[in-house]
Design a protein around this motif. Structure first.
Motif, short mmCIF file in Angstrom:
data_model
loop_
_atom_site.label_atom_id
_atom_site.label_comp_id
_atom_site.label_asym_id
_atom_site.label_seq_id
_atom_site.Cartn_x
_atom_site.Cartn_y
_atom_site.Cartn_z
N VAL A 41 0.87 -1.17 0.00
CA VAL A 41 0.00 0.00 0.00
C VAL A 41 0.91 1.22 0.00
O VAL A 41 1.69 1.43 0.94
CB VAL A 41 -0.93 0.03 1.23
CG1 VAL A 41 -1.74 1.32 1.25
CG2 VAL A 41 -1.86 -1.18 1.21
N ILE A 42 0.83 2.00 -1.07
CA ILE A 42 1.73 3.14 -1.25
C ILE A 42 0.94 4.42 -1.03
O ILE A 42 0.06 4.78 -1.83
CB ILE A 42 2.34 3.13 -2.66
CG1 ILE A 42 3.12 1.83 -2.89
CG2 ILE A 42 3.23 4.34 -2.88
CD1 ILE A 42 3.45 1.55 -4.33
N VAL A 43 1.21 5.09 0.07
CA VAL A 43 0.60 6.37 0.36
C VAL A 43 1.53 7.46 -0.17
O VAL A 43 2.68 7.56 0.26
CB VAL A 43 0.35 6.56 1.87
CG1 VAL A 43 -0.20 7.96 2.14
CG2 VAL A 43 -0.62 5.50 2.38
N VAL A 44 1.03 8.24 -1.11
CA VAL A 44 1.83 9.31 -1.70
C VAL A 44 1.48 10.60 -0.97
O VAL A 44 0.34 11.07 -1.01
CB VAL A 44 1.56 9.45 -3.20
CG1 VAL A 44 2.49 10.50 -3.81
CG2 VAL A 44 1.72 8.11 -3.91
N ALA A 45 2.47 11.16 -0.26
CA ALA A 45 2.21 12.32 0.60
C ALA A 45 3.30 13.37 0.42
O ALA A 45 4.44 13.06 0.10
CB ALA A 45 2.15 11.87 2.06
N ARG A 46 2.92 14.62 0.65
CA ARG A 46 3.86 15.74 0.55
C ARG A 46 4.66 15.85 1.85
O ARG A 46 4.09 15.78 2.95
CB ARG A 46 3.09 17.03 0.30
CG ARG A 46 2.23 17.03 -0.97
CD ARG A 46 2.83 17.84 -2.06
NE ARG A 46 2.84 19.25 -1.73
CZ ARG A 46 1.83 20.09 -1.97
NH1 ARG A 46 0.70 19.64 -2.53
NH2 ARG A 46 1.94 21.36 -1.66
N GLN A 53 2.21 13.30 7.74
CA GLN A 53 3.47 12.59 8.00
C GLN A 53 3.51 12.07 9.44
O GLN A 53 3.94 10.94 9.69
CB GLN A 53 4.65 13.52 7.73
CG GLN A 53 4.82 13.92 6.27
CD GLN A 53 5.25 12.76 5.38
OE1 GLN A 53 5.73 11.74 5.85
NE2 GLN A 53 5.07 12.92 4.08
N ALA A 54 3.04 12.88 10.38
CA ALA A 54 3.03 12.45 11.78
C ALA A 54 2.06 11.28 11.98
O ALA A 54 2.37 10.32 12.71
CB ALA A 54 2.62 13.62 12.69
N PHE A 55 0.91 11.35 11.33
CA PHE A 55 -0.06 10.25 11.42
C PHE A 55 0.54 8.95 10.87
O PHE A 55 0.41 7.88 11.49
CB PHE A 55 -1.33 10.60 10.64
CG PHE A 55 -2.19 9.42 10.33
CD1 PHE A 55 -2.96 8.82 11.32
CD2 PHE A 55 -2.22 8.87 9.05
CE1 PHE A 55 -3.75 7.71 11.04
CE2 PHE A 55 -3.00 7.77 8.76
CZ PHE A 55 -3.78 7.18 9.75
N LEU A 56 1.22 9.03 9.73
CA LEU A 56 1.79 7.83 9.13
C LEU A 56 2.93 7.26 9.98
O LEU A 56 3.07 6.04 10.10
CB LEU A 56 2.28 8.16 7.71
CG LEU A 56 1.17 8.44 6.68
CD1 LEU A 56 1.77 9.01 5.40
CD2 LEU A 56 0.37 7.17 6.38
N THR A 65 -0.44 -0.87 8.54
CA THR A 65 -1.08 -1.52 7.40
C THR A 65 -0.07 -2.42 6.73
O THR A 65 1.09 -2.02 6.54
CB THR A 65 -1.60 -0.46 6.40
OG1 THR A 65 -2.61 0.32 7.04
CG2 THR A 65 -2.18 -1.11 5.15
N GLN A 66 -0.50 -3.61 6.35
CA GLN A 66 0.42 -4.55 5.71
C GLN A 66 1.02 -3.93 4.45
O GLN A 66 0.31 -3.44 3.59
CB GLN A 66 -0.31 -5.84 5.35
CG GLN A 66 0.57 -6.85 4.61
CD GLN A 66 -0.16 -8.15 4.35
OE1 GLN A 66 -0.91 -8.64 5.18
NE2 GLN A 66 0.06 -8.73 3.17
N GLY A 67 2.36 -3.99 4.37
CA GLY A 67 3.05 -3.50 3.18
C GLY A 67 3.00 -2.00 2.99
O GLY A 67 3.24 -1.52 1.88
N LEU A 68 2.71 -1.23 4.06
CA LEU A 68 2.58 0.22 3.92
C LEU A 68 3.92 0.87 3.61
O LEU A 68 4.92 0.63 4.27
CB LEU A 68 2.01 0.82 5.21
CG LEU A 68 1.84 2.35 5.20
CD1 LEU A 68 0.83 2.77 4.14
CD2 LEU A 68 1.42 2.84 6.57
N GLN A 69 3.91 1.71 2.56
CA GLN A 69 5.06 2.52 2.20
C GLN A 69 4.60 3.96 2.05
O GLN A 69 3.46 4.22 1.65
CB GLN A 69 5.67 2.07 0.87
CG GLN A 69 6.09 0.62 0.80
CD GLN A 69 6.58 0.27 -0.60
OE1 GLN A 69 7.18 1.09 -1.29
NE2 GLN A 69 6.30 -0.94 -1.03
#
Length: 318
Positions: A41-46, A53-56, A65-69
């Protein structure tokens, strides 16, 4: 369905996000509940979106989350985010959803099953159940995701009904592509806008069709969609001159490049003289002006559309 083949296909999910950590939390929770979890799971964030960013980071320290990037992107707009996600994705099936959506638990499983049903399918999408003002937008349409020969686009992805069928366009909140079909393909960076860059998934879908792959829409493949406020001039329900020009320019650029010969000229006539409620031509603008829409706004939309057509025509690759 061959479970060995299902297991062999690896799945990436790309989720662009910007300043919507509450919505993003709901989206990631839904991805956690998939019967067939995504491999990545690829979360694209600024990087400047400090709250996200703090939440992630907090989520990574917990169950996660499994496989979170997390894939950083510095340029604004969903086109740059989508392309950054494509750069990071490594799997056989590349899925897209929005941070303000929550896929149903069988989402990835149904997508995989559809791809396995026909090796000629390059893209699959489904229905997004739209929640608006505490209600669900109701309706039932069989014509979904089409571009008529004269350029009129037909959406209706949120109210599609019936069986799975081939279409021309998928919707970004609920779509997936076979890696082989989109290898090297990018979302068009010429499209205007600082955030949503409306119609970018139309252009991408039509590019997949040009490669001779089929696109399938199946209304039983579902996500819940809770449209959140945007962080740019396009606020969905209020008129903004810049946002309207950008959306109109994008549509005209895409359609002009998709059609050829008579179809392109028919589109110029259709969009200038008729159009639709969202993007009116002259006749529709006059009708809207006499049906409760502020006359100055209806006619301004038509005039902006003319300017957008001129700009798109000049930039289109023909």
């Amino acid at each position: 369905m061959n479970t060995e083949l299902e297991a062999a296909l690896r799945v990436s999910v790309i989720v662009p996000t910007y300043r919507r950590q509450v919505d993003l939390a709901r989206c990631l929770a839904a991805l956690d509940e998939q019967f067939r979890p995504a491999d990545e799971v690829i979360v694209v964030a600024r990087p400047d979106d400090h709250a996200t960013q703090a939440f992630l980071q907090q989520r990574a320290r917990g169950r996660g989350t499994q496989g979170l990037q997390v894939a950083p992107v510095t340029r604004p707009g969903v086109v740059a985010a989508y392309n950054r996600g494509l750069d990071a994705a490594t799997c056989d099936i590349i899925c897209f959803t929005d941070d303000d959506a929550a896929p149903h638990p069988d989402w990835t499983q149904r997508l995989i099953e559809t791809f396995l049903s026909d090796p000629g399918i390059g893209g699959v999408g489904g229905r997004d159940i739209v929640h608006q003002n505490g209600m669900i937008l109701e309706g039932a349409r069989r014509n979904v995701g089409l571009v008529r020969w004269y350029g009129r686009p037909v959406g209706n992805h949120h109210i599609g009904c019936g069986k799975a069928r081939r279409v021309h366009v998928l919707k970004g909140v609920n779509m997936a592509f076979r890696r082989e079909a989109v290898e090297g393909l990018r979302f068009d960076e010429r499209l205007r806008g600082n955030g949503a860059q409306v119609h970018c998934e139309m252009e991408y879908s039509l590019d997949v069709l040009r490669r001779k792959w089929a696109l399938v829409y199946d209304p039983s493949i579902l996500v819940e969609h809770y449209p959140a406020p945007r962080s740019d001039e396009d606020q969905r329900f209020s008129f903004n001159h810049v946002a309207f020009y950008n959306a109109s320019f994008n549509l005209r650029l895409i359609i002009c490049e998709h059609l050829s010969g008579p179809g392109r000229w028919a589109f110029v006539a259709y969009s200038t003289l008729i159009g639709n409620r969202a993007d009116p031509g002259l006749a529709r603008a006059i009708t809207l002006a006499f049906s409760g829409v502020a006359p100055e706004i209806a006619l301004r939309k038509w005039w902006i559309g003319l300017r957008a057509m001129r700009g798109a025509w000049q930039e289109a690759r023909r």
